[in-house]
Design a protein around this motif. Sequence first.
Motif, PDB file in Angstrom:
ATOM      1  N   SER A 107      28.753 -31.598   5.302  1.00 29.50           N
ATOM      2  CA  SER A 107      28.511 -31.775   3.954  1.00 29.50           C
ATOM      3  C   SER A 107      29.675 -32.967   3.752  1.00 29.50           C
ATOM      4  CB  SER A 107      28.816 -31.002   2.561  1.00 29.50           C
ATOM      5  OG  SER A 107      29.974 -30.041   3.155  1.00 29.50           O
ATOM      6  N   ASP A 108      30.814 -32.505   4.487  1.00 40.20           N
ATOM      7  CA  ASP A 108      32.105 -33.543   4.592  1.00 40.20           C
ATOM      8  C   ASP A 108      31.291 -35.381   5.108  1.00 40.20           C
ATOM      9  OD1 ASP A 108      33.486 -31.904   4.202  1.00 40.20           O
ATOM     10  OD2 ASP A 108      34.555 -31.045   5.705  1.00 40.20           O
ATOM     11  N   ASP A 109      30.439 -35.108   5.958  1.00 36.99           N
ATOM     12  CA  ASP A 109      29.898 -36.040   7.260  1.00 36.99           C
ATOM     13  C   ASP A 109      28.395 -36.980   5.591  1.00 36.99           C
ATOM     14  OD1 ASP A 109      31.298 -36.115   8.797  1.00 36.99           O
ATOM     15  OD2 ASP A 109      30.124 -34.425  10.045  1.00 36.99           O
ATOM     16  N   TYR A 110      27.519 -35.884   5.375  1.00 38.81           N
ATOM     17  CA  TYR A 110      26.649 -36.146   4.937  1.00 38.81           C
ATOM     18  C   TYR A 110      26.464 -36.303   3.292  1.00 38.81           C
ATOM     19  CZ  TYR A 110      25.042 -35.632   9.378  1.00 38.81           C
ATOM     20  OH  TYR A 110      24.992 -36.286  10.725  1.00 38.81           O
ATOM     21  N   GLY A 111      26.170 -36.946   2.656  1.00 39.43           N
ATOM     22  CA  GLY A 111      26.049 -37.140   1.002  1.00 39.43           C
ATOM     23  C   GLY A 111      25.181 -35.943   0.828  1.00 39.43           C
ATOM     24  N   LYS A 112      25.418 -35.269  -0.817  1.00 42.73           N
ATOM     25  CA  LYS A 112      24.280 -34.641  -1.179  1.00 42.73           C
ATOM     26  C   LYS A 112      22.479 -34.642  -1.417  1.00 42.73           C
ATOM     27  CE  LYS A 112      23.926 -30.425  -4.929  1.00 42.73           C
ATOM     28  NZ  LYS A 112      22.016 -30.789  -4.987  1.00 42.73           N
ATOM     29  N   SER A 113      22.227 -35.745  -1.633  1.00 43.69           N
ATOM     30  CA  SER A 113      21.027 -36.263  -1.427  1.00 43.69           C
ATOM     31  C   SER A 113      20.323 -36.365  -0.190  1.00 43.69           C
ATOM     32  CB  SER A 113      20.826 -37.416  -2.217  1.00 43.69           C
ATOM     33  OG  SER A 113      21.338 -38.632  -1.239  1.00 43.69           O
ATOM     34  N   GLU A 114      21.603 -36.714   0.681  1.00 43.75           N
ATOM     35  CA  GLU A 114      20.871 -37.390   2.616  1.00 43.75           C
ATOM     36  C   GLU A 114      20.741 -35.631   2.945  1.00 43.75           C
ATOM     37  OE1 GLU A 114      20.009 -39.183   5.815  1.00 43.75           O
ATOM     38  OE2 GLU A 114      19.726 -39.952   3.860  1.00 43.75           O
ATOM     39  N   ARG A 115      22.322 -34.952   2.376  1.00 44.44           N
ATOM     40  CA  ARG A 115      21.801 -33.105   3.211  1.00 44.44           C
ATOM     41  C   ARG A 115      20.118 -32.353   2.798  1.00 44.44           C
ATOM     42  NH1 ARG A 115      24.509 -29.695   1.588  1.00 44.44           N
ATOM     43  NH2 ARG A 115      24.549 -28.744   3.955  1.00 44.44           N
ATOM     44  N   ASP A 116      19.938 -32.958   1.139  1.00 51.08           N
ATOM     45  CA  ASP A 116      18.714 -32.302   0.973  1.00 51.08           C
ATOM     46  C   ASP A 116      17.402 -32.742   1.217  1.00 51.08           C
ATOM     47  OD1 ASP A 116      20.168 -31.011  -0.647  1.00 51.08           O
ATOM     48  OD2 ASP A 116      19.861 -31.742  -2.472  1.00 51.08           O
ATOM     49  N   ARG A 117      17.360 -33.837   1.412  1.00 53.33           N
ATOM     50  CA  ARG A 117      15.920 -35.075   2.552  1.00 53.33           C
ATOM     51  C   ARG A 117      16.194 -34.284   3.762  1.00 53.33           C
ATOM     52  NH1 ARG A 117      14.613 -39.086   5.658  1.00 53.33           N
ATOM     53  NH2 ARG A 117      16.965 -39.513   5.588  1.00 53.33           N
ATOM     54  N   LEU A 118      17.263 -34.052   4.087  1.00 54.85           N
ATOM     55  CA  LEU A 118      17.058 -34.065   6.403  1.00 54.85           C
ATOM     56  C   LEU A 118      16.721 -32.016   5.627  1.00 54.85           C
ATOM     57  CD1 LEU A 118      20.133 -35.156   7.104  1.00 54.85           C
ATOM     58  CD2 LEU A 118      18.335 -36.236   8.020  1.00 54.85           C
ATOM     59  N   TYR A 119      17.670 -30.771   5.032  1.00 54.09           N
ATOM     60  CA  TYR A 119      16.742 -29.554   4.569  1.00 54.09           C
ATOM     61  C   TYR A 119      15.858 -29.992   4.581  1.00 54.09           C
ATOM     62  CZ  TYR A 119      17.137 -24.815   3.642  1.00 54.09           C
ATOM     63  OH  TYR A 119      16.528 -23.822   3.162  1.00 54.09           O
ATOM     64  N   SER A 120      15.344 -30.556   3.685  1.00 51.55           N
ATOM     65  CA  SER A 120      13.494 -30.135   3.473  1.00 51.55           C
ATOM     66  C   SER A 120      13.008 -31.107   4.126  1.00 51.55           C
ATOM     67  CB  SER A 120      13.681 -31.386   1.993  1.00 51.55           C
ATOM     68  OG  SER A 120      11.526 -31.517   2.007  1.00 51.55           O
ATOM     69  N   TYR A 121      13.075 -31.616   5.326  1.00 54.77           N
ATOM     70  CA  TYR A 121      12.024 -32.460   6.843  1.00 54.77           C
ATOM     71  C   TYR A 121      12.388 -30.852   7.589  1.00 54.77           C
ATOM     72  CZ  TYR A 121      11.460 -36.740   4.884  1.00 54.77           C
ATOM     73  OH  TYR A 121      10.790 -37.861   4.663  1.00 54.77           O
ATOM     74  N   GLY A 122      13.817 -30.841   7.565  1.00 53.70           N
ATOM     75  CA  GLY A 122      13.876 -29.226   8.844  1.00 53.70           C
ATOM     76  C   GLY A 122      12.748 -28.199   8.594  1.00 53.70           C
ATOM     77  N   GLN A 123      13.298 -27.743   6.865  1.00 52.93           N
ATOM     78  CA  GLN A 123      11.473 -26.866   6.128  1.00 52.93           C
ATOM     79  C   GLN A 123      10.357 -26.753   6.798  1.00 52.93           C
ATOM     80  OE1 GLN A 123      12.488 -23.850   5.486  1.00 52.93           O
ATOM     81  NE2 GLN A 123      14.271 -23.271   4.250  1.00 52.93           N
ATOM     82  N   GLU A 124       9.787 -28.073   6.531  1.00 57.00           N
ATOM     83  CA  GLU A 124       8.588 -29.007   7.180  1.00 57.00           C
ATOM     84  C   GLU A 124       7.998 -28.504   8.105  1.00 57.00           C
ATOM     85  OE1 GLU A 124       6.057 -32.444   6.566  1.00 57.00           O
ATOM     86  OE2 GLU A 124       7.795 -32.374   5.197  1.00 57.00           O
ATOM     87  N   LEU A 125       9.154 -29.038   9.255  1.00 53.79           N
ATOM     88  CA  LEU A 125       9.329 -28.537  10.387  1.00 53.79           C
ATOM     89  C   LEU A 125       9.118 -27.393  10.966  1.00 53.79           C
ATOM     90  CD1 LEU A 125       9.107 -30.063  13.059  1.00 53.79           C
ATOM     91  CD2 LEU A 125      11.455 -30.127  13.665  1.00 53.79           C
ATOM     92  N   LEU A 126      10.283 -26.781  10.408  1.00 52.65           N
ATOM     93  CA  LEU A 126       9.557 -25.254  11.282  1.00 52.65           C
ATOM     94  C   LEU A 126       8.612 -24.580  10.456  1.00 52.65           C
ATOM     95  CD1 LEU A 126      11.956 -23.246  12.470  1.00 52.65           C
ATOM     96  CD2 LEU A 126      12.891 -22.781   9.859  1.00 52.65           C
ATOM     97  N   ASN A 127       7.751 -24.586   9.344  1.00 52.35           N
ATOM     98  CA  ASN A 127       6.843 -24.568   9.156  1.00 52.35           C
ATOM     99  C   ASN A 127       5.729 -24.920  10.100  1.00 52.35           C
ATOM    100  OD1 ASN A 127       7.373 -23.177   6.555  1.00 52.35           O
ATOM    101  ND2 ASN A 127       7.031 -24.815   5.156  1.00 52.35           N
ATOM    102  N   THR A 128       5.795 -25.884  10.266  1.00 55.81           N
ATOM    103  CA  THR A 128       4.266 -26.779  11.523  1.00 55.81           C
ATOM    104  C   THR A 128       4.840 -25.575  12.406  1.00 55.81           C
ATOM    105  OG1 THR A 128       4.980 -28.850  10.606  1.00 55.81           O
ATOM    106  CG2 THR A 128       4.237 -28.993  12.451  1.00 55.81           C
ATOM    107  N   ILE A 129       5.814 -25.186  12.836  1.00 58.96           N
ATOM    108  CA  ILE A 129       5.383 -24.910  14.744  1.00 58.96           C
ATOM    109  C   ILE A 129       5.098 -23.504  14.200  1.00 58.96           C
ATOM    110  CG2 ILE A 129       7.894 -23.771  15.957  1.00 58.96           C
ATOM    111  CD1 ILE A 129       9.448 -25.945  15.519  1.00 58.96           C
ATOM    112  N   TYR A 130       5.529 -22.740  12.650  1.00 58.20           N
ATOM    113  CA  TYR A 130       5.541 -21.106  12.792  1.00 58.20           C
ATOM    114  C   TYR A 130       3.727 -20.853  12.143  1.00 58.20           C
ATOM    115  CZ  TYR A 130       9.361 -19.490  15.268  1.00 58.20           C
ATOM    116  OH  TYR A 130      10.798 -19.171  16.415  1.00 58.20           O
ATOM    117  N   GLU A 131       3.321 -21.589  11.969  1.00 55.79           N
ATOM    118  CA  GLU A 131       2.039 -21.851  10.519  1.00 55.79           C
ATOM    119  C   GLU A 131       0.997 -21.104  11.270  1.00 55.79           C
ATOM    120  OE1 GLU A 131      -1.312 -25.023   8.971  1.00 55.79           O
ATOM    121  OE2 GLU A 131       0.437 -26.124  10.401  1.00 55.79           O
ATOM    122  N   LYS A 132       0.850 -21.252  12.939  1.00 48.24           N
ATOM    123  CA  LYS A 132      -0.026 -20.422  14.068  1.00 48.24           C
ATOM    124  C   LYS A 132       0.847 -19.928  14.918  1.00 48.24           C
ATOM    125  CE  LYS A 132      -3.865 -22.981  12.893  1.00 48.24           C
ATOM    126  NZ  LYS A 132      -4.358 -22.779  11.883  1.00 48.24           N
ATOM    127  N   GLY A 133       2.339 -19.949  14.995  1.00 46.23           N
ATOM    128  CA  GLY A 133       2.645 -18.937  15.735  1.00 46.23           C
ATOM    129  C   GLY A 133       3.020 -19.476  17.120  1.00 46.23           C
TER     130      GLY A 133
END
Length: 682
Positions: A107-133
């Motif tokens: 959080s020291d290097d990234y603003g809250k809105s930026e971190r929320d956006r990166l977190y959301s993309y990270g979750q989306e990528l994780l869902n893409t990877i584990y969607e089929k297994g």
Amino acid sequence: MKRFLDNLYKNQSIVYKGFLFIATIVLIVYLFPKGGKFKYDFQKGKLWQYETLYAPFDFAIYKTDAEIKKDKEAIQANHPDYFRYEDAITDAVYNGFDEKFNSYFPSDDYGKSERDRLYSYGQELLNTIYEKGVVQFNSDYTDDSVVNVVKRNEERTVLYGSFVKLNQIDRLISTFIKEKGLTEYKSQYNSLYFDIIQPNVFFDEVLTAKTLERELAKVTTTRGNIDKGKRIIAKGEVVEGEKYNILSSLRKEYQSKLWNESNYNWIVFGYTILVGITLFMLLLFLQKYRQEVFINNNKVTFIFFNILVMIFLTTTVVKFNVDYVYVVPLCIMPLILKAFFDPRLGLFTHVLTVLLLGFIVPNSFEYVFLQIIAGIVTIQTISELHKRANLFISVAQITLVYIIAYFAFYVIHEGNFENIHWITFGLFVLNGLATLAAFPLIYIYEKLFSLVSDVSLLELSDTNSKLLKELSDKAPGTFHHSLQVANLAEAAANEIGANSMLVRVGALYHDIGKMNNPTYFTENQTTSVNPHNELSPEESAKIIIDHVIEGIELAKKNNLPDRVIDFIRTHHGTSLVYYFYRKAYDLNEDVSKEDFQYPGPIPYSKETAILMMSDSVEAASKSLKNPTFTIINDFVEKIVTKQIDEGQFLNANITFKEIEQIKKVLKQKLTNIYHLRIEYPE
């Protein structure tokens, strides 16, 4: 009651044979496979020799082993592998993402809105990877391979290519970052996912095997049905192809229907009758043609025991795997029986045993033919078993006959030999190797049943053996006499076809009782002093007679076989010690003959009769001063005729023709001993 027990005691030998007969029948019937016998005998490639056959009842057509195997192979080839989805690993990956996201995106290097956006993309990528297994890469599968996945107890079919492989993660992350415009964060995302990503779909070997086994169990052993009354095969048609399969199915169904609880007792009863008839024929053969074997319960037990062993081995192999039925060394039985008895008894017993085995083996005609031919070859080729090379040569010939006969049957059935089962030839070779076990078996049987084979007789005939060595040292004259008698008796036995090896051994040991008092026998007296001059005729006769009894005791002490002891016991029969009887008679006419008579018994075989003649002739020949052809001829005739007149050969099963042949040999041998030459006219 007492009378009954007396009769039972008197006839105990017959009672024992009856018990043995019944016990053997029960054991054989018990060993037989529990299945009915199809009333038609047919073979592939042969004509149907019966009337036109119609289906007696509805039955299914059974698949062949090849068809069942093909069906199972098809199921195995198309059966999908099972993979199991592990929810716990997926949850652990998502939890790991939450825990480590702050480490890579503080959080020291990234603003809250930026971190929320990166977190959301990270979750989306994780869902893409584990969607089929996610799976570990396996080169055994292609993207088009069909597999089943079990997730939360739900099963679904997918393509293996739908899974994300671990080796594809880098490319998937790079593509996603590029699409989302997150190139500047590529290193952080790569490091984050490298820490948390792990496969959550695994191959389930146990479930795959279990489902495959369940599918294979569903394979039916039948295909189609035959309705009652439908024509199966007409007389004169060739049994082949589908007709052969239908007939085989009918036989199988018939046997399963026949061997049920209601028919069980009748089928056992039928088997009992047939087995009983077969064994009764064997007892009749022994009683009529082998009386000396029949009266000996030990020998009868030995023969029945061998039949049981062969039936037990064969039925065991048939139950285990019928393809190995020819590994059973059935020819051991005639080989062993010939070693202890004679070829005819060995072959007769072998044939009866093979006929019994015909009830339990497939292709019974082929089996019976092969085994009987092999048994005949065994009897014809095995001679002088004590010569080791003879057994190997005979086994090689037996194996060759098996192979040739099997080849002929296969060509008859199939019309060619393109698909011949070469492994069967290997089974015949194994059969031959197993037949070599006859040597140790003969030794074992000798100890178990107190029998004597030619191999043991050969060992006993060695003049360097302990007992004969002792005879040579203590009574050299008797030893020399025994050697001469052995030569005479062996030649006579060969002339009439008796057991020459047995009679030679009997001759070598017949006078061993003289070792106790060697100087009281003229052949051992080296001086003019005769110890009998100091004794009464009765005392002298007793010493002479006692050499038989003492010989029997000495033989038993040294573990000589009973067949050899028989020669010691009978070689004088019930004859008189005539010299001392006459001497006593001259002193007192009221002298008793019994005091000068050998106890007997008289000879009861050809071999013991030969020894009596040879022993008397050889011993008396020492008194000949100037022998000529005429003297020797009259001399032999006189001795043998006297023995006949005394009834010494009544129990010996020897003919007058054979006695004449023996006398001829004895005369010829004595002529050679005294080196007589024909006197030519000047």
